[in-house]
Design an enzyme around this catalytic site. Structure first.
Site, mmCIF file in Angstrom:
data_model
loop_
_atom_site.group_PDB
_atom_site.id
_atom_site.type_symbol
_atom_site.label_atom_id
_atom_site.label_comp_id
_atom_site.label_asym_id
_atom_site.label_seq_id
_atom_site.Cartn_x
_atom_site.Cartn_y
_atom_site.Cartn_z
ATOM 1 N N LYS A 219 0.816 -1.222 0.000
ATOM 2 C CA LYS A 219 0.000 0.000 0.000
ATOM 3 C C LYS A 219 0.849 1.271 0.000
ATOM 4 O O LYS A 219 2.036 1.251 0.306
ATOM 5 C CB LYS A 219 -0.983 -0.022 1.186
ATOM 6 C CG LYS A 219 -2.148 -0.969 0.908
ATOM 7 C CD LYS A 219 -3.237 -0.881 1.943
ATOM 8 C CE LYS A 219 -4.411 -1.785 1.537
ATOM 9 N NZ LYS A 219 -5.413 -1.906 2.593
ATOM 10 N N ARG A 253 -3.317 -10.048 5.380
ATOM 11 C CA ARG A 253 -3.803 -10.089 3.992
ATOM 12 C C ARG A 253 -2.663 -9.614 3.100
ATOM 13 O O ARG A 253 -2.276 -8.448 3.165
ATOM 14 C CB ARG A 253 -5.032 -9.183 3.860
ATOM 15 C CG ARG A 253 -5.677 -9.191 2.488
ATOM 16 C CD ARG A 253 -6.892 -8.276 2.479
ATOM 17 N NE ARG A 253 -7.567 -8.331 1.198
ATOM 18 C CZ ARG A 253 -7.206 -7.608 0.138
ATOM 19 N NH1 ARG A 253 -6.191 -6.771 0.218
ATOM 20 N NH2 ARG A 253 -7.876 -7.724 -0.995
HETATM 21 N N1 HH2 Z 1 -7.486 -3.749 1.196
HETATM 22 C C1 HH2 Z 1 -7.884 -3.823 -0.089
HETATM 23 C C2 HH2 Z 1 -9.011 -4.593 -0.450
HETATM 24 N N2 HH2 Z 1 -9.693 -5.294 0.472
HETATM 25 N N3 HH2 Z 1 -9.987 -5.973 2.693
HETATM 26 C C3 HH2 Z 1 -9.601 -5.934 3.982
HETATM 27 N N4 HH2 Z 1 -10.271 -6.634 4.911
HETATM 28 N N5 HH2 Z 1 -8.529 -5.187 4.392
HETATM 29 C C4 HH2 Z 1 -7.784 -4.437 3.522
HETATM 30 O O1 HH2 Z 1 -6.832 -3.759 3.953
HETATM 31 C C5 HH2 Z 1 -8.173 -4.459 2.134
HETATM 32 C C6 HH2 Z 1 -9.296 -5.255 1.761
HETATM 33 C C7 HH2 Z 1 -7.121 -3.101 -1.139
HETATM 34 O O2 HH2 Z 1 -6.101 -3.924 -1.646
HETATM 35 P P1 HH2 Z 1 -6.197 -4.776 -3.011
HETATM 36 O O3 HH2 Z 1 -7.322 -5.755 -2.944
HETATM 37 O O4 HH2 Z 1 -4.855 -5.364 -3.273
HETATM 38 O O5 HH2 Z 1 -6.464 -3.683 -4.124
HETATM 39 P P2 HH2 Z 1 -7.754 -3.268 -4.946
HETATM 40 O O6 HH2 Z 1 -8.842 -2.911 -3.968
HETATM 41 O O7 HH2 Z 1 -7.296 -2.087 -5.758
HETATM 42 O O8 HH2 Z 1 -8.156 -4.422 -5.808
#
Ligand code: HH2
Length: 278
Positions: A219, A253
């Site tokens: 992030k 995660r």
């Molecule tokens: N961060 C993202 C998405 N879902 N869920 C939880 N519980 N906690 C988090 O910190 C979290 C999450 C964002 O990351 P990512 O899925 O890699 O990216 P994107 O939302 O752009 O697909």
């Protein structure tokens, strides 16, 4: 122990949740877009690398991301979910939409990961009738505007209070406590300083009586510390995951499952876990 559909997950060691983004536009560029084959291969690689849970998400929630329709989210999710559910690993679905939750639960997913903390009344009614685990994340605002001007008097106590309130809503709807995970929601309506405060406050969050999930992998807060672009944030992500584990996080995660797993193995083998001396 976390009740997670047909699974019972021991929380004696931190668990790894491997990220599988079925998107064309995820912030870290790891999304596999429209290719079911690529998505299944990526999910399998996360599984082989040692993920304890796979987290499938079909809508990016990065700051300013466009909202995806239910139809589009389901079209991206379901073909991959059907394949992955045949493996012996708990599958989480990252969604805040009741219709997507319903379809995923009908197919047999074991966890719903909701960045809105189950704010939608229909979502709460749905999940309370299932046996899935629930990750309740804190977010100020919505992905479209959350980074415009995040504002708190005391970020740690406000986020913790919000998480407990979400947990209480679930409990009142009949969800057993051992199905719940809480997540402070790093970078979801938080400035860099808010994220740092929340990270330092993780021990307090973890002492509230529910297991805590931490998602900081790749992030922007890690980019701000290291000055590294997205593709070079793996070492920083592993360091942050280790610190989160040391602070009591139960689930991490992550994008980089194998590297994080090795780091955690070293940490555990040398005996720091529970010693409070790092
Ligand atoms: N961060 C993202 C998405 N879902 N869920 C939880 N519980 N906690 C988090 O910190 C979290 C999450 C964002 O990351 P990512 O899925 O890699 O990216 P994107 O939302 O752009 O697909």
């Amino acid at each position: 122990m976390l009740r997670c559909g047909k699974y019972r997950l021991s929380l004696e060691r931190p668990l790894l949740m491997g990220i599988v983004n079925l998107t064309p536009d995820s912030f870290s560029g790891d999304g596999v877009g429209a290719s079911v084959g690529l998505a299944v291969a990526h999910a399998h690689a996360q599984f082989q690398a040692g993920a304890d849970i796979l987290d499938l998400g079909a809508e990016s929630t990065r700051p300013g991301a466009p909202v995806v329709t239910e139809e589009e989210e389901l079209a991206r999710l379901l073909p991959v979910l059907r394949e992955v559910l045949a493996w012996d690993v708990p599958v989480s679905v990252d969604t805040y939409k009741p219709a997507v939750m319903r379809a995923a639960l009908e197919l047999g997913c074991s966890m719903i990961n909701d960045i809105s903390g189950l704010r939608h009344p229909e979502a709460l009614a749905l999940v309370s009738r299932s046996d899935c685990a629930l990750c309740l994340m804190h977010m100020q605002g919505t992905p479209g505007s959350m980074q415009d001007n995040p504002c708190y008097q005391d970020v740690v106590s406000e986020v913790n209070a919000g998480l407990l309130e979400a947990a209480e809503r679930c409990r009142a709807a009949g969800v057993a406590a051992d199905r719940l995970l809480l997540d402070p929601g790093f970078c979801f309506g938080k400035t860099l300083e808010h994220n740092f405060s929340l990270f330092r406050g993780l021990t307090v969050t973890a002492a509230q009586g529910y297991p805590v999930l931490v998602g900081v992998s790749r992030k922007s807060m890690l980019g701000a510390i290291t000055g590294r672009p997205m593709a070079q944030r793996m070492p920083a992500s592993v360091a942050a995951a280790l610190l989160a584990a040391q602070s009591g996080a139960a689930v991490l995660r992550v994008h980089d499952v194998a590297a994080t797993r090795d780091a955690l193995a070293v940490w555990r083998a040398i005996g720091f876990q529970g010693e409070g001396n790092v």
